[in-house]
Design an enzyme around this catalytic site. Structure first.
Site, PDB file in Angstrom:
ATOM      1  N   GLN A   1      -1.780   2.557  10.005  1.00 59.87           N
ATOM      2  CA  GLN A   1      -0.497   2.576   9.280  1.00 59.87           C
ATOM      3  C   GLN A   1       0.577   3.337  10.065  1.00 59.87           C
ATOM      4  O   GLN A   1       1.765   3.042   9.937  1.00 59.87           O
ATOM      5  CB  GLN A   1      -0.664   3.232   7.898  1.00 59.87           C
ATOM      6  CG  GLN A   1      -1.443   2.420   6.885  1.00 59.87           C
ATOM      7  CD  GLN A   1      -2.912   2.792   6.882  1.00 59.87           C
ATOM      8  OE1 GLN A   1      -3.455   3.227   7.892  1.00 59.87           O
ATOM      9  NE2 GLN A   1      -3.579   2.599   5.752  1.00 59.87           N
TER      10      GLN A   1
ATOM     11  N   ASN B   1      -5.144  12.579   0.801  1.00 63.92           N
ATOM     12  CA  ASN B   1      -4.212  11.749   1.574  1.00 63.92           C
ATOM     13  C   ASN B   1      -5.040  10.969   2.588  1.00 63.92           C
ATOM     14  O   ASN B   1      -6.265  11.126   2.682  1.00 63.92           O
ATOM     15  CB  ASN B   1      -3.146  12.628   2.257  1.00 63.92           C
ATOM     16  CG  ASN B   1      -2.002  11.794   2.817  1.00 63.92           C
ATOM     17  OD1 ASN B   1      -1.431  10.966   2.099  1.00 63.92           O
ATOM     18  ND2 ASN B   1      -1.675  11.963   4.075  1.00 63.92           N
ATOM     19  N   LYS B   2      -4.366  10.138   3.342  1.00 60.45           N
ATOM     20  CA  LYS B   2      -5.055   9.253   4.291  1.00 60.45           C
ATOM     21  C   LYS B   2      -6.047  10.015   5.148  1.00 60.45           C
ATOM     22  O   LYS B   2      -5.770  11.124   5.619  1.00 60.45           O
ATOM     23  CB  LYS B   2      -3.997   8.562   5.160  1.00 60.45           C
ATOM     24  CG  LYS B   2      -4.504   7.593   6.196  1.00 60.45           C
ATOM     25  CD  LYS B   2      -5.411   6.538   5.635  1.00 60.45           C
ATOM     26  CE  LYS B   2      -4.813   5.709   4.525  1.00 60.45           C
ATOM     27  NZ  LYS B   2      -5.789   4.822   3.849  1.00 60.45           N
TER      28      LYS B   2
ATOM     29  N   ASP C   1      -1.799  10.923  -1.955  1.00 59.67           N
ATOM     30  CA  ASP C   1      -2.229   9.859  -2.869  1.00 59.67           C
ATOM     31  C   ASP C   1      -2.626  10.425  -4.225  1.00 59.67           C
ATOM     32  O   ASP C   1      -2.547   9.748  -5.228  1.00 59.67           O
ATOM     33  CB  ASP C   1      -3.380   9.083  -2.232  1.00 59.67           C
ATOM     34  CG  ASP C   1      -2.878   8.336  -1.011  1.00 59.67           C
ATOM     35  OD1 ASP C   1      -2.446   7.189  -1.162  1.00 59.67           O
ATOM     36  OD2 ASP C   1      -2.838   8.944   0.078  1.00 59.67           O
TER      37      ASP C   1
ATOM     38  N   ARG D   1      -7.751  -0.142  -6.523  1.00 53.96           N
ATOM     39  CA  ARG D   1      -7.894   0.998  -5.603  1.00 53.96           C
ATOM     40  C   ARG D   1      -8.054   2.284  -6.437  1.00 53.96           C
ATOM     41  O   ARG D   1      -7.260   2.523  -7.339  1.00 53.96           O
ATOM     42  CB  ARG D   1      -6.678   1.094  -4.662  1.00 53.96           C
ATOM     43  CG  ARG D   1      -6.499  -0.179  -3.825  1.00 53.96           C
ATOM     44  CD  ARG D   1      -5.605   0.033  -2.636  1.00 53.96           C
ATOM     45  NE  ARG D   1      -6.203   0.940  -1.678  1.00 53.96           N
ATOM     46  CZ  ARG D   1      -5.530   1.480  -0.663  1.00 53.96           C
ATOM     47  NH1 ARG D   1      -4.255   1.218  -0.506  1.00 53.96           N
ATOM     48  NH2 ARG D   1      -6.131   2.290   0.191  1.00 53.96           N
TER      49      ARG D   1
ATOM     50  N   ARG E   1       0.854  -1.195   0.000  1.00 56.85           N
ATOM     51  CA  ARG E   1       0.000   0.000   0.000  1.00 56.85           C
ATOM     52  C   ARG E   1       0.884   1.236   0.000  1.00 56.85           C
ATOM     53  O   ARG E   1       2.099   1.133   0.125  1.00 56.85           O
ATOM     54  CB  ARG E   1      -1.028   0.012   1.151  1.00 56.85           C
ATOM     55  CG  ARG E   1      -0.696  -0.671   2.435  1.00 56.85           C
ATOM     56  CD  ARG E   1       0.380  -0.056   3.281  1.00 56.85           C
ATOM     57  NE  ARG E   1       0.250   1.374   3.388  1.00 56.85           N
ATOM     58  CZ  ARG E   1       1.248   2.204   3.556  1.00 56.85           C
ATOM     59  NH1 ARG E   1       2.495   1.756   3.652  1.00 56.85           N
ATOM     60  NH2 ARG E   1       1.064   3.504   3.656  1.00 56.85           N
ATOM     61  N   GLY E   2       0.219   2.392  -0.145  1.00 57.12           N
ATOM     62  CA  GLY E   2       0.972   3.631  -0.316  1.00 57.12           C
ATOM     63  C   GLY E   2       1.052   3.910  -1.811  1.00 57.12           C
ATOM     64  O   GLY E   2       1.393   3.014  -2.596  1.00 57.12           O
ATOM     65  N   ALA E   3       0.733   5.149  -2.180  1.00 51.44           N
ATOM     66  CA  ALA E   3       0.544   5.461  -3.605  1.00 51.44           C
ATOM     67  C   ALA E   3       1.713   5.041  -4.507  1.00 51.44           C
ATOM     68  O   ALA E   3       1.511   4.306  -5.483  1.00 51.44           O
ATOM     69  CB  ALA E   3       0.232   6.951  -3.747  1.00 51.44           C
TER      70      ALA E   3
END
Ligand code: MRU
Length: 360
Positions: free
Chosen positions: A197, A248-249, A238, A90, A47-49
């Site tokens: 996270q 973003n998150k 992201d 996603r 995960r993570g862009a």
């Protein structure tokens, strides 16, 4: 540099850390089908862009590598099906689509060659996307570190570290570069509900590198800024709209409002592959909604009454007015972002063209 490799090509498979098991277990998994790569992205094993983009590129390379297509046209058809599978994993992180599009346009360029040539080129390109990501993070780190004082306390949210990229990290890349430049750094990490996270990944990553870290829950940041020293907030992204609005998150927007109230600058660190110039403002960024279990359960344990209605957006959009600067691999953009981001792209593109012409 971190002692682990987030994602890599490994003799015909896509190898990655299963991040759902961290920090208790550092375990690598190997995906040998496009579907298993897609599953790993969907279920947050990776995960993570930027890491998602790199993994998807390797996913297409895997499709090509395994293909027995007799013609490039046939191989392109297989790649298109793989692209659709990977693109459906996603919706928010634009790096996924950026990497898939880059790989597909390369395949299109090679239609007149042989399937073998297309296979080798796609594998080489996926590896290049991976290597470029690390190099971009190091450049971004150096640009970002310049913004920080010699002694600095930073608050970060989610994980924008080596685990969220091919290595080094975006927000954590700036932190790593600050440490490497001799600055005295202390990092507060939000736990980042619902998937944690921050607590599971960022705290672990920083501790692995011996960078001083203090874990806080998400609802402590206002009190933290009111009572302790926080010099700046640094987060990843992201997707960034053309006007500088930042997806973003989930929780980043709230943090930005709190930081603004306390006159603490919020910096966003992201490679230019995270900027989506096709999207004018953050309102148009698709926000991923995730399964209610992420909210009603923690580490496999129920924490809410069965059947409760849940709202679980994985990301939020921070308006550009709350962002003090956007640190990219091509330099630092300040408001007005629409002009500055565009200038960063154009300046670098003309520099690249000049270099290419020179080497021809
Ligand atoms: O849902 P995730 O874990 O894939 O979320 C993405 C992120 O890690 C963050 O939003 C991060 O801050 C930006 S990606 C470097």
């Amino acid at each position: 540099m971190s002692a682990f490799t987030t994602v890599a090509w490994a003799a015909g498979r896509v190898r990655m850390i299963d991040q759902t098991l961290l920090p208790q277990k550092l375990k690598y998994i190997e995906c040998d089908t496009v579907e298993s790569v897609a599953e790993a992205i969907r279920s947050l094993r990776v995960r993570g862009a930027p890491a998602i983009g790199v993994t998807a590129a390797f996913g297409l390379a895997l499709c090509a590598y395994q293909s027995n297509a007799a013609t490039t046209g046939e191989l392109l058809g297989e790649l298109r099906r793989a692209r659709a599978t990977l693109a459906a994993t996603r919706p928010t992180a634009v790096n996924l689509f950026w990497a898939l599009n880059k790989m597909m346009s390369r395949a299109m360029d090679l239609l007149t060659g042989t399937p073998g040539a297309m296979q080798s080129a796609l594998l080489a390109d996926a590896q290049q996307i991976c290597d470029d990501d690390i190099a971009a993070n190091r450049r971004m780190g150096r640009f970002g570190a310049e913004l920080l004082p010699q002694q600095v306390t930073i608050l970060t949210h989610c994980n924008a570290g080596a685990l969220a990229t091919a290595g080094y990290g975006t927000a954590l890349g700036v932190i790593r570069a600050a440490v490497e430049s001799g600055r005295k750094v202390h990092v507060y990490v939000d736990e980042t509900r619902p998937v944690l996270q921050g607590a599971r990944l960022t705290a672990w990553e920083l501790m692995q590198d011996g960078i001083p870290v203090t874990l806080v829950t998400d609802n402590m940041s206002a009190h933290l800024m009111a009572t302790e020293t926080v010099d700046c907030v640094i987060v990843g992204a992201d997707r960034i709209a053309a006007n500088g609005d930042v997806a973003n998150k989930i929780g980043t927007y709230g943090l930005a409002v709190i930081a603004n109230h306390h006159q603490v600058p919020l910096y966003v660190a992201a490679p230019v592959s995270t900027i989506d110039f096709a999207i004018r403002t953050g309102e148009a960024i698709p926000i991923e909604q995730r399964h209610p279990d992420e909210v009603t359960r923690i580490c496999g344990n129920d924490i809410a009454p069965e059947g409760v209605v849940v709202f679980n957006p994985a990301f939020d959009v921070t308006p550009h007015t709350l962002v003090a600067a956007i640190i990219t691999d091509r330099g630092v953009a300040r408001p007005p972002y629409r002009e500055q981001l565009q200038q960063l792209m154009t300046a670098q593109e003309s520099a690249e063209v000049a270099v290419e012409q020179h080497s021809n």
